[in-house]
Design a protein around this motif. Structure first.
Motif, PDB file in Angstrom:
ATOM      1  N   ALA A  96       0.802  -1.184  -0.188  1.00  0.00           N
ATOM      2  CA  ALA A  96      -0.042  -0.044  -0.116  1.00  0.00           C
ATOM      3  C   ALA A  96       0.813   1.179  -0.051  1.00  0.00           C
ATOM      4  CB  ALA A  96      -1.046   0.078   1.151  1.00  0.00           C
ATOM      5  N   VAL A  97       0.223   2.389  -0.280  1.00  0.00           N
ATOM      6  CA  VAL A  97       1.036   3.657   0.076  1.00  0.00           C
ATOM      7  C   VAL A  97       0.665   4.099   1.401  1.00  0.00           C
ATOM      8  CG1 VAL A  97       0.877   6.129  -0.484  1.00  0.00           C
ATOM      9  CG2 VAL A  97       0.685   4.404  -2.386  1.00  0.00           C
ATOM     10  N   TYR A  98       1.697   4.386   2.081  1.00  0.00           N
ATOM     11  CA  TYR A  98       1.576   4.431   3.587  1.00  0.00           C
ATOM     12  C   TYR A  98       1.815   6.187   3.781  1.00  0.00           C
ATOM     13  CZ  TYR A  98       1.829  -0.342   4.816  1.00  0.00           C
ATOM     14  OH  TYR A  98       1.457  -1.543   5.047  1.00  0.00           O
ATOM     15  N   TYR A  99       0.885   6.653   4.623  1.00  0.00           N
ATOM     16  CA  TYR A  99       0.907   7.818   5.004  1.00  0.00           C
ATOM     17  C   TYR A  99       1.070   8.169   6.343  1.00  0.00           C
ATOM     18  CZ  TYR A  99      -1.592   8.446   0.393  1.00  0.00           C
ATOM     19  OH  TYR A  99      -1.719   8.455  -1.016  1.00  0.00           O
ATOM     20  N   CYS A 100       1.673   9.187   6.836  1.00  0.00           N
ATOM     21  CA  CYS A 100       1.760   9.697   8.245  1.00  0.00           C
ATOM     22  C   CYS A 100       0.727  10.711   8.452  1.00  0.00           C
ATOM     23  CB  CYS A 100       3.265   9.987   8.668  1.00  0.00           C
ATOM     24  SG  CYS A 100       3.801  11.383   7.855  1.00  0.00           S
ATOM     25  N   ALA A 101       0.212  10.762   9.462  1.00  0.00           N
ATOM     26  CA  ALA A 101      -0.998  11.749   9.972  1.00  0.00           C
ATOM     27  C   ALA A 101      -0.734  12.472  11.312  1.00  0.00           C
ATOM     28  CB  ALA A 101      -2.052  11.279   9.732  1.00  0.00           C
ATOM     29  N   SER A 102      -1.235  13.784  11.567  1.00  0.00           N
ATOM     30  CA  SER A 102      -0.924  14.279  12.802  1.00  0.00           C
ATOM     31  C   SER A 102      -2.344  14.793  13.186  1.00  0.00           C
ATOM     32  CB  SER A 102       0.001  15.426  12.547  1.00  0.00           C
ATOM     33  OG  SER A 102      -0.130  16.327  13.706  1.00  0.00           O
ATOM     34  N   ASP A 103      -2.621  14.291  14.463  1.00  0.00           N
ATOM     35  CA  ASP A 103      -4.002  14.886  15.274  1.00  0.00           C
ATOM     36  C   ASP A 103      -3.359  15.930  16.124  1.00  0.00           C
ATOM     37  OD1 ASP A 103      -5.832  13.606  18.027  1.00  0.00           O
ATOM     38  OD2 ASP A 103      -6.046  15.627  17.106  1.00  0.00           O
ATOM     39  N   PRO A 104      -3.200  17.419  15.856  1.00  0.00           N
ATOM     40  CA  PRO A 104      -2.727  18.263  16.873  1.00  0.00           C
ATOM     41  C   PRO A 104      -3.234  18.397  18.266  1.00  0.00           C
ATOM     42  CG  PRO A 104      -4.211  19.464  15.252  1.00  0.00           C
ATOM     43  CD  PRO A 104      -4.033  17.992  15.002  1.00  0.00           C
ATOM     44  N   GLY A 105      -4.143  17.350  18.483  1.00  0.00           N
ATOM     45  CA  GLY A 105      -4.779  17.382  19.944  1.00  0.00           C
ATOM     46  C   GLY A 105      -6.434  17.548  19.728  1.00  0.00           C
ATOM     47  N   SER A 106      -6.755  17.732  18.720  1.00  0.00           N
ATOM     48  CA  SER A 106      -8.375  18.135  18.649  1.00  0.00           C
ATOM     49  C   SER A 106      -9.118  16.860  18.558  1.00  0.00           C
ATOM     50  CB  SER A 106      -8.583  18.880  17.290  1.00  0.00           C
ATOM     51  OG  SER A 106      -8.106  18.041  16.143  1.00  0.00           O
ATOM     52  N   GLY A 107      -8.312  15.580  18.484  1.00  0.00           N
ATOM     53  CA  GLY A 107      -9.150  14.400  18.208  1.00  0.00           C
ATOM     54  C   GLY A 107      -9.504  13.915  16.692  1.00  0.00           C
ATOM     55  N   THR A 108      -8.987  14.974  15.779  1.00  0.00           N
ATOM     56  CA  THR A 108      -9.300  14.613  14.438  1.00  0.00           C
ATOM     57  C   THR A 108      -8.153  14.533  13.585  1.00  0.00           C
ATOM     58  OG1 THR A 108      -9.621  16.725  13.832  1.00  0.00           O
ATOM     59  CG2 THR A 108     -11.642  15.460  14.438  1.00  0.00           C
ATOM     60  N   TRP A 109      -7.682  13.733  12.707  1.00  0.00           N
ATOM     61  CA  TRP A 109      -6.467  13.719  12.041  1.00  0.00           C
ATOM     62  C   TRP A 109      -6.495  14.706  11.082  1.00  0.00           C
ATOM     63  CZ3 TRP A 109      -2.769  10.722  13.838  1.00  0.00           C
ATOM     64  CH2 TRP A 109      -3.291   9.526  14.739  1.00  0.00           C
ATOM     65  N   LYS A 110      -5.806  15.893  11.360  1.00  0.00           N
ATOM     66  CA  LYS A 110      -5.792  16.975  10.627  1.00  0.00           C
ATOM     67  C   LYS A 110      -4.914  17.133   9.414  1.00  0.00           C
ATOM     68  CE  LYS A 110      -6.420  22.111  11.376  1.00  0.00           C
ATOM     69  NZ  LYS A 110      -6.319  23.195  12.439  1.00  0.00           N
ATOM     70  N   TYR A 111      -3.763  16.687   9.573  1.00  0.00           N
ATOM     71  CA  TYR A 111      -2.733  16.811   8.578  1.00  0.00           C
ATOM     72  C   TYR A 111      -2.390  15.496   8.302  1.00  0.00           C
ATOM     73  CZ  TYR A 111      -2.588  21.496  10.747  1.00  0.00           C
ATOM     74  OH  TYR A 111      -2.791  22.812  11.442  1.00  0.00           O
ATOM     75  N   PHE A 112      -1.960  15.291   6.821  1.00  0.00           N
ATOM     76  CA  PHE A 112      -1.531  14.072   6.120  1.00  0.00           C
ATOM     77  C   PHE A 112      -0.159  14.602   5.529  1.00  0.00           C
ATOM     78  CE2 PHE A 112      -4.321  10.482   7.117  1.00  0.00           C
ATOM     79  CZ  PHE A 112      -5.472  11.251   7.740  1.00  0.00           C
ATOM     80  N   GLY A 113       0.732  13.713   5.491  1.00  0.00           N
ATOM     81  CA  GLY A 113       2.079  13.888   4.609  1.00  0.00           C
ATOM     82  C   GLY A 113       1.526  13.104   3.337  1.00  0.00           C
ATOM     83  N   GLN A 114       2.717  13.277   2.406  1.00  0.00           N
ATOM     84  CA  GLN A 114       2.739  12.688   1.222  1.00  0.00           C
ATOM     85  C   GLN A 114       3.105  11.133   1.514  1.00  0.00           C
ATOM     86  OE1 GLN A 114       5.472  13.352   2.400  1.00  0.00           O
ATOM     87  NE2 GLN A 114       7.043  11.793   1.471  1.00  0.00           N
ATOM     88  N   GLY A 115       2.415  10.240   0.662  1.00  0.00           N
ATOM     89  CA  GLY A 115       2.664   8.870   0.874  1.00  0.00           C
ATOM     90  C   GLY A 115       3.876   8.451   0.412  1.00  0.00           C
ATOM     91  N   THR A 116       4.437   7.261   0.891  1.00  0.00           N
ATOM     92  CA  THR A 116       5.403   6.283   0.700  1.00  0.00           C
ATOM     93  C   THR A 116       5.150   4.861   0.492  1.00  0.00           C
ATOM     94  OG1 THR A 116       7.583   5.581   1.381  1.00  0.00           O
ATOM     95  CG2 THR A 116       5.950   5.766   3.010  1.00  0.00           C
ATOM     96  N   LEU A 117       5.486   4.570  -0.626  1.00  0.00           N
ATOM     97  CA  LEU A 117       4.903   3.132  -1.043  1.00  0.00           C
ATOM     98  C   LEU A 117       5.697   2.068  -0.843  1.00  0.00           C
ATOM     99  CD1 LEU A 117       3.094   1.619  -3.064  1.00  0.00           C
ATOM    100  CD2 LEU A 117       4.923   1.914  -4.966  1.00  0.00           C
ATOM    101  N   VAL A 118       5.075   0.910  -0.059  1.00  0.00           N
ATOM    102  CA  VAL A 118       5.481  -0.300   0.216  1.00  0.00           C
ATOM    103  C   VAL A 118       4.969  -1.154  -0.480  1.00  0.00           C
ATOM    104  CG1 VAL A 118       5.646  -2.014   2.290  1.00  0.00           C
ATOM    105  CG2 VAL A 118       5.587   0.651   2.741  1.00  0.00           C
ATOM    106  N   THR A 119       5.926  -2.051  -1.159  1.00  0.00           N
ATOM    107  CA  THR A 119       5.492  -3.085  -2.038  1.00  0.00           C
ATOM    108  C   THR A 119       6.113  -4.480  -1.462  1.00  0.00           C
ATOM    109  OG1 THR A 119       5.343  -1.790  -3.937  1.00  0.00           O
ATOM    110  CG2 THR A 119       5.453  -4.351  -4.518  1.00  0.00           C
ATOM    111  N   VAL A 120       5.238  -5.193  -1.077  1.00  0.00           N
ATOM    112  CA  VAL A 120       5.588  -6.779  -0.660  1.00  0.00           C
ATOM    113  C   VAL A 120       5.438  -7.639  -1.617  1.00  0.00           C
ATOM    114  CG1 VAL A 120       5.508  -8.366   1.265  1.00  0.00           C
ATOM    115  CG2 VAL A 120       4.979  -5.986   1.746  1.00  0.00           C
ATOM    116  N   SER A 121       6.484  -8.456  -1.951  1.00  0.00           N
ATOM    117  CA  SER A 121       6.350  -9.190  -3.327  1.00  0.00           C
ATOM    118  C   SER A 121       6.555 -10.685  -2.635  1.00  0.00           C
ATOM    119  CB  SER A 121       7.500  -9.254  -4.287  1.00  0.00           C
ATOM    120  OG  SER A 121       8.790  -9.437  -3.784  1.00  0.00           O
TER     121      SER A 121
END
Length: 117
Positions: free
Chosen positions: A91-116
Motif C-alpha cells: 500500500a501507500v503509507y501516509y503519516c498523519a497528525s492530530d494536533p490534539g483536537s481528536g481529528t486527523w488534521k494533517y497528512f503527509g505525502q505517501g510512501t509506497l511499500v510493496t511486498v512481493s
C-alpha cells in the motif's frame, strides 16, 4: 504542520521495513502521530497511532504483533517498524497528525511499500 514520510520500498514477504515521518515543529503532548495506508483501489485505513506525550499506542488488528509505532521527541520524528510483512501490506503509507483536537488534521505525502512473494 508539514509531514515528510520516507522509508518505503520493495521487499519480500517476511522481510522488515521501517518508515519514518519527520514533523515540522514540536507537537503538543496531547497530539497523536499516526500511520494510515491505502492499497490500490481501496480506501485509506488506519494502521497505528502514538500519543506524542505519553507514548501510548494503538494498532489496527491486521498489524498487531507485527508493526510497532514509536516516536523520537528529540528528532520530532515518528516511526513505523514493520516486521513479518505480508503481501496484503502492500500500500501507500501516509503519516498523519492530530494536533490534539481528536481529528486527523494533517497528512503527509505517501510512501509506497510493496511486498512481493
Amino acid at each position: 504542520v508539514q509531514l515528510q514520510a520516507s522509508g518505503g520500498g520493495l521487499v519480500q514477504a517476511g522481510d522488515s521495513l521501517r518508515l519514518s515521518c519527520a514533523i515540522s515543529g514540536r507537537p503538543l503532548s496531547s497530539a497523536r502521530m499516526g500511520w494510515f495506508r491505502q492499497a490500490q483501489g481501496k480506501e485509506r485505513t488506519f494502521v497505528a497511532h502514538v500519543r506524542w506525550g505519553y507514548g501510548t499506542t494503538s494498532y489496527a488488528d491486521s498489524v498487531k504483533g507485527r508493526f510497532t509505532i514509536s516516536r523520537d521527541k528529540s528528532e520530532n520524528t515518528a516511526y513505523l517498524q514493520m516486521n513479518s510483512l505480508k503481501l496484503e501490506d502492500t500500500a501507500v503509507y501516509y503519516c498523519a497528525s492530530d494536533p490534539g483536537s481528536g481529528t486527523w488534521k494533517y497528512f503527509g505525502q505517501g510512501t509506497l511499500v510493496t511486498v512481493s512473494s
